[in-house]
Design a protein around this motif. Structure first.
Motif, PDB file in Angstrom:
ATOM      1  N   LEU A 188       0.579  -1.135  -0.172  1.00 25.01           N
ATOM      2  CA  LEU A 188      -0.341  -0.393   0.189  1.00 25.01           C
ATOM      3  C   LEU A 188       0.800   1.321   0.393  1.00 25.01           C
ATOM      4  CD1 LEU A 188      -3.404   0.690   2.405  1.00 25.01           C
ATOM      5  CD2 LEU A 188      -1.788   1.845   1.281  1.00 25.01           C
ATOM      6  N   GLU A 189       1.359   1.718  -0.877  1.00 27.45           N
ATOM      7  CA  GLU A 189       1.790   2.712  -1.539  1.00 27.45           C
ATOM      8  C   GLU A 189       1.451   3.843  -2.322  1.00 27.45           C
ATOM      9  OE1 GLU A 189       5.931   3.850  -2.562  1.00 27.45           O
ATOM     10  OE2 GLU A 189       5.696   1.963  -3.248  1.00 27.45           O
ATOM     11  N   LYS A 190       1.168   5.719  -1.519  1.00 33.08           N
ATOM     12  CA  LYS A 190       0.382   6.233  -2.192  1.00 33.08           C
ATOM     13  C   LYS A 190       0.821   6.355  -3.841  1.00 33.08           C
ATOM     14  CE  LYS A 190       0.355  11.412  -1.883  1.00 33.08           C
ATOM     15  NZ  LYS A 190      -1.687  11.424  -2.459  1.00 33.08           N
ATOM     16  N   GLY A 191       0.258   6.569  -4.710  1.00 36.26           N
ATOM     17  CA  GLY A 191       0.502   7.052  -6.420  1.00 36.26           C
ATOM     18  C   GLY A 191       0.789   5.174  -6.035  1.00 36.26           C
ATOM     19  N   LYS A 192       0.605   4.376  -5.882  1.00 36.76           N
ATOM     20  CA  LYS A 192       1.167   3.280  -6.901  1.00 36.76           C
ATOM     21  C   LYS A 192      -0.267   1.859  -6.929  1.00 36.76           C
ATOM     22  CE  LYS A 192       5.990   3.063  -6.543  1.00 36.76           C
ATOM     23  NZ  LYS A 192       7.130   2.274  -6.049  1.00 36.76           N
ATOM     24  N   PRO A 193      -0.684   1.229  -7.824  1.00 39.25           N
ATOM     25  CA  PRO A 193      -1.796   0.697  -7.608  1.00 39.25           C
ATOM     26  C   PRO A 193      -1.721  -0.358  -6.178  1.00 39.25           C
ATOM     27  CG  PRO A 193      -0.461   0.380  -9.761  1.00 39.25           C
ATOM     28  CD  PRO A 193       0.183   1.140  -8.943  1.00 39.25           C
ATOM     29  N   PHE A 194      -2.775  -0.444  -5.730  1.00 42.65           N
ATOM     30  CA  PHE A 194      -2.648  -1.286  -4.300  1.00 42.65           C
ATOM     31  C   PHE A 194      -3.015  -2.500  -4.914  1.00 42.65           C
ATOM     32  CE2 PHE A 194      -5.091  -2.798  -0.577  1.00 42.65           C
ATOM     33  CZ  PHE A 194      -4.025  -3.459   0.218  1.00 42.65           C
ATOM     34  N   ALA A 195      -1.926  -3.909  -4.953  1.00 42.47           N
ATOM     35  CA  ALA A 195      -1.685  -4.762  -5.543  1.00 42.47           C
ATOM     36  C   ALA A 195      -0.644  -5.640  -4.792  1.00 42.47           C
ATOM     37  CB  ALA A 195      -1.487  -4.841  -7.234  1.00 42.47           C
ATOM     38  N   PRO A 196      -1.430  -6.277  -3.498  1.00 44.21           N
ATOM     39  CA  PRO A 196      -0.666  -6.977  -2.865  1.00 44.21           C
ATOM     40  C   PRO A 196      -0.866  -8.125  -3.440  1.00 44.21           C
ATOM     41  CG  PRO A 196      -2.578  -6.535  -1.238  1.00 44.21           C
ATOM     42  CD  PRO A 196      -2.516  -5.759  -2.859  1.00 44.21           C
ATOM     43  N   ASP A 197       0.080  -9.080  -2.497  1.00 44.92           N
ATOM     44  CA  ASP A 197       0.540 -10.715  -3.339  1.00 44.92           C
ATOM     45  C   ASP A 197      -0.377 -11.223  -1.713  1.00 44.92           C
ATOM     46  OD1 ASP A 197       1.833 -10.586  -1.209  1.00 44.92           O
ATOM     47  OD2 ASP A 197       4.497 -10.378  -1.890  1.00 44.92           O
TER      48      ASP A 197
END
Length: 492
Positions: free
Chosen positions: A276-285
């Motif tokens: 979860l990082e601002k400005g990046k797609p939220f796609a956790p494994d």
């Protein structure tokens, strides 16, 4: 002789060092038991499997605390999305609850005694936005961390006479035209919650007052577009923050729209290894998803007890009772030396939007709230039992008073087949001979059913007591009841 002595000392020290090394080696290899389970050491280092276990614990603990930190902004985002999905209310619309709110509306401690309107803005998209408020509207505009941007009404710069409030984005450096009441937000998104009091049962006038609200970007002030007024009627709506992994999806969307404040940089760093990082797609494994879901469960419980069983010194409202102040935080959420993390969790887990008028002690104006989740013995209130709240005569409220029941899990008005979640001085309650009123709570109707609020067996609940226009007797606590704790009269 000297040489012999030196050799003897050397041999002794060598034996001692060797013994110490042998003892240290024993402690640096093999298992140690910790709060996170057994860790295998190899020469003092955790083995490969333990390294993964420790990182899982780091990420889980960080996510659990980040859940608590995120409570205010996730609640705001859930409210915005619920308005859009269920009522069609988008940015720069006026969502108008054109009647008393019912339990069909899932909202954190929603109020069933006041007519409400809400407006969401996105200053990052539109730049400065104008909210034109008429006379007779009372409320507050909060940023998305639930800090007041500006109050509307008697406590605001309009002094209750209405005015054009100009909301400025966080980094705005442009001009501010004359004729506006400027207020700078620390977030791009804001929420205006306005209310109009009902006088003598005249709901229509209160609704019509709120329907005169207007909102538009400053860039269109020369020819403002018509404001959409969307009346909710009896339509249901669900704005309760989601559980599990979905909580983080809402947080990701909200954070992407907002600037990172200095006070929050460490929390952003804690969430980065979890995807979860601002400005990046939220796609956790898969690993990250599981940890986030588990942390949401634990974080909910941590936030729940912080709110319902607070250990804050300023939470108790009346000594010897289990009534507590609903608001223990300062409006800006800042105390000397720290940001009020627990105080804002205490409030924003169960409620939404903060205003100075809810905290300031001004007799005859504003409002004051107390809550109770336990009976006089200190046991949680439970829907299968019957309780009585004795409200003495002459309640110190210039406008009116109300008691509302909320579900322990949803923190929304309790939903039963009676569709009645509280009572107020607006109702035709049955008084006692001395003018006092007994309010009853439980699964079965007592004799004075007009004073009864139905509860559900197996479900915990809590109550809010609201005073609108609290008088001096409220603040000096000379009112005779001392707000006694709810008394459990019958075990179902």
């Amino acid at each position: 002789m000297l040489a012999k002595r030196l050799l003897s000392a050397y041999l002794v020290s060598t034996i001692m060092v060797g013994t110490a090394c042998a003892e240290d080696t024993a402690t640096l290899n093999g298992p140690i038991d910790t709060r996170m389970g057994r860790i295998e050491l190899q020469g003092g280092y955790p083995d490969a499997q333990s390294v993964g276990k420790i990182y899982d614990e780091i990420d889980f603990q960080r996510a659990s605390q980040a859940y608590i930190w995120a409570t205010p902004i996730v609640s705001m985002e859930a409210l915005r999305l619920g308005n859009k999905r269920d009522w069609g209310v988008d940015y720069n619309d006026v969502g108008l609850v054109d009647g008393y709110t019912t339990p069909a509306v899932g909202a954190l401690t929603g109020n069933n005694t006041t007519i409400y309107a809400g407006i969401f803005t996105d200053l990052g998209r539109d730049g400065p936005v104008v909210i034109d408020s008429p006379i007779g509207v009372y409320g507050v505009i909060d940023d998305f961390w639930q800090r007041p941007v500006v109050e509307v009404g008697p406590f605001g710069p309009d002094k209750g006479k209405g005015g054009k409030f100009l909301l400025l984005p966080p980094a705005y450096t442009g001009p501010v035209p004359a004729g506006y009441l400027p207020a700078r937000s620390k977030t791009n998104q804001t929420f205006f919650i306005g209310r109009s009091f009902v006088k003598d049962g005249d709901i229509k006038t209160a609704v019509d007052t709120l329907a005169r609200l207007k909102v538009y970007p400053l860039s269109k002030a020369d020819n403002p577009p018509e404001t959409r007024i969307l009346k909710a009627g009896s339509k249901p709506m669900d704005s309760i923050p989601p559980s599990g992994f979905d909580y983080w999806k809402l947080l990701s969307g909200a954070l992407d729209k907002e600037p990172v404040e200095e006070r929050d940089r460490f929390f952003h760093a804690m969430l980065k290894p979890l995807g979860l990082e601002k400005g990046k797609p939220f796609a956790p494994d898969d690993r990250q998803r599981k940890l986030l879901a588990d942390a949401a469960q634990v974080g909910f419980l941590m936030a729940q007890i912080t709110s319902m069983a607070p250990r804050l010194a300023n939470a108790p409202s009346y000594p010897g009772t289990h009534w507590e102040w609903v608001l223990t935080l300062k409006p800006d959420q800042e105390a000397a030396g720290y940001t009020e993390l627990d105080e804002r969790t205490d409030y924003t887990f169960e409620a939404i939007t903060v205003a100075d008028g809810m905290i300031k002690k001004i007799p005859g104006a504003g409002s004051q709230y107390m809550s109770a989740a336990k009976d006089k013995e200190g046991e949680w209130l439970e829907g299968g039992k019957a309780y009585t709240l004795h409200v003495p005569a002459d309640v110190p409220a210039k406008e009116f008073w109300a008691v509302t029941v909320y579900d322990a899990m949803t923190r929304s008005m309790i939903k039963t087949d009676a569709m009645k979640a509280g009572v107020s001085s607006h109702d035709e309650l049955v008084p006692n001979p001395d003018g006092s009123i007994d309010v009853h709570f439980g699964p079965k109707s007592p004799e004075k059913d007009k004073n009864w609020v139905k509860t559900l067996p197996g479900r915990g609940w809590f109550a809010y007591f609201r005073w609108y226009g609290p008088t001096e007797k409220f603040f000096d606590k000379s009112w005779s009841c001392r707000i006694s704790s709810l008394n459990c009269s019958v075990n179902a």
